[in-house]
Design an enzyme around this catalytic site. Sequence first.
Site, PDB file in Angstrom:
ATOM      1  N   GLY A   1     -17.775   1.106  15.029  1.00 58.95           N
ATOM      2  CA  GLY A   1     -17.235   1.860  13.907  1.00 58.95           C
ATOM      3  C   GLY A   1     -15.729   1.916  13.897  1.00 58.95           C
ATOM      4  CG  ASP A   2     -13.976   2.134  17.635  1.00 61.31           C
ATOM      5  OD1 ASP A   2     -14.541   1.031  17.464  1.00 61.31           O
ATOM      6  OD2 ASP A   2     -14.044   2.774  18.690  1.00 61.31           O
TER       7      ASP A   2
ATOM      8  CB  ALA B   1     -17.713 -11.410   8.106  1.00 62.22           C
TER       9      ALA B   1
ATOM     10  CE1 TYR C   1     -24.005   4.888  17.249  1.00 62.21           C
ATOM     11  CE2 TYR C   1     -24.694   6.643  15.763  1.00 62.21           C
ATOM     12  CZ  TYR C   1     -23.718   5.792  16.244  1.00 62.21           C
ATOM     13  OH  TYR C   1     -22.468   5.833  15.711  1.00 62.21           O
TER      14      TYR C   1
ATOM     15  CG  ASN D   1     -21.818   2.403  19.256  1.00 60.89           C
ATOM     16  OD1 ASN D   1     -22.768   1.784  19.686  1.00 60.89           O
ATOM     17  ND2 ASN D   1     -21.632   3.687  19.497  1.00 60.89           N
TER      18      ASN D   1
ATOM     19  NE  ARG E   1     -24.390   1.611  15.452  1.00 60.78           N
ATOM     20  CZ  ARG E   1     -24.698   0.841  16.502  1.00 60.78           C
ATOM     21  NH1 ARG E   1     -25.931   0.834  16.976  1.00 60.78           N
ATOM     22  NH2 ARG E   1     -23.775   0.086  17.075  1.00 60.78           N
ATOM     23  N   GLY E   2     -23.020   5.929  12.404  1.00 59.97           N
ATOM     24  CA  GLY E   2     -21.603   6.061  12.692  1.00 59.97           C
ATOM     25  C   GLY E   2     -20.766   6.325  11.466  1.00 59.97           C
ATOM     26  CD  GLU E   3     -15.120   7.364  10.223  1.00 60.16           C
ATOM     27  OE1 GLU E   3     -14.021   7.156   9.691  1.00 60.16           O
ATOM     28  OE2 GLU E   3     -15.281   8.205  11.134  1.00 60.16           O
ATOM     29  CG  ASP E   4     -17.203  -0.053   8.942  1.00 60.82           C
ATOM     30  OD1 ASP E   4     -16.319   0.082   8.084  1.00 60.82           O
ATOM     31  OD2 ASP E   4     -17.824  -1.109   9.113  1.00 60.82           O
ATOM     32  CB  SER E   5     -22.659   0.954   8.735  1.00 60.93           C
ATOM     33  OG  SER E   5     -23.070   1.986   9.608  1.00 60.93           O
TER      34      SER E   5
END
Length: 362
Positions: free
Chosen positions: A14-15, A239, A191, A12, A256-260
């Site tokens: 996020g990292d 971006a 996801y 994905n 989802r995940g961490e960044d968003s």
Amino acid sequence: MRVDVFCRVVDNFGDIGVCWRLARQLTAEGWPVRLWVDDLASFARLERRLSARLPAQSIDNVEILQWTLPAPDVLPHEIVIEAFACDPPPAFVHRMQDMVQRPIWLNLEYLSAESWIDTCHGLPSPQPNGIVKTFFFPGFTETSGGLLREAGLLAERDALQADPHAQANFLARLDLPARLPGERLVTLFCYPDAPASVLARELANAATPTLLVIPEGVAPYLGAGQRGSLRIARTPFVAPPDYDRLLWCADLNFVRGEDSFIRAHWAGRPMVWHIYPQDDAAHVDKLSAWLGRCALPSHAHDIHLGWNGETTLEGFAEQLRYALQPEPWAAWTRRARAWSDALAAQSDLVARLRRLCESRRQ
């Protein structure tokens, strides 16, 4: 002090999303950064100015190196940040060991709302080679590592949210259709196992019309076009700053995940988090911990459980139908903004990282 940031793109985005935002914020605040990334092709999907073919390049004054095997032989900077326990190259670590003044070595951990991270944040982890690595845990409390938040971000958000004309111009720049009068704007980033078909069905049957914006590759079975009260529009990956603005324009964000997930907090709007599933169901504890901290109305709480597969699909649909009615929607909206404001009153992640590094250097 100069900073090395190491990032492995596991899956994905996020990292690399977190690491790119961290690198740009550190650089903007006067800390020269060298960002090591193993997968430039994935990085290029988020940052269109990046060339996946160049092993060394610079964007926004961030030096970017492709993390190859063997890795480039360079002298470590004063601060070394490994994102999510990715382990810097052995030769690089040997270089750190041989330096007269060894670098400050931080392991930037995954974000969690669980209470135990407050006691582990900042703890030393002595390594066999004699270097000390320090745990850095992002979180939602004053005693954690905090959340990434750029200077001026919330003032920019407030200005855009107060200006419908600027919002319309921004959406047009992304080649998205213009919002119709009274139309709700919803973004969907999830996801593959999310019940997106149920979401689309409920929005199509709702009394209020909805424009649903979905990035390319997400829920591909939901085609663009009109169905009942729902219009679906597809957008390429944008971006990070533009993704922030898209979240600010929306009335409801599925992330989802961490960044968003972090960025949706700064939108100050209702959000639904699709947490990354883990085999041992550890994600359920993480979701419950976050729900306990942000204290959402019960219907918004239950929507999260249904979206993450912890209740039946019909239960999720029922709670969503209820949540979109005027009174429960207003309650959810008020709570989302109050939660965002409470987090904004805390210092941000880079400010806490700066304090920790300066204390270690003294």
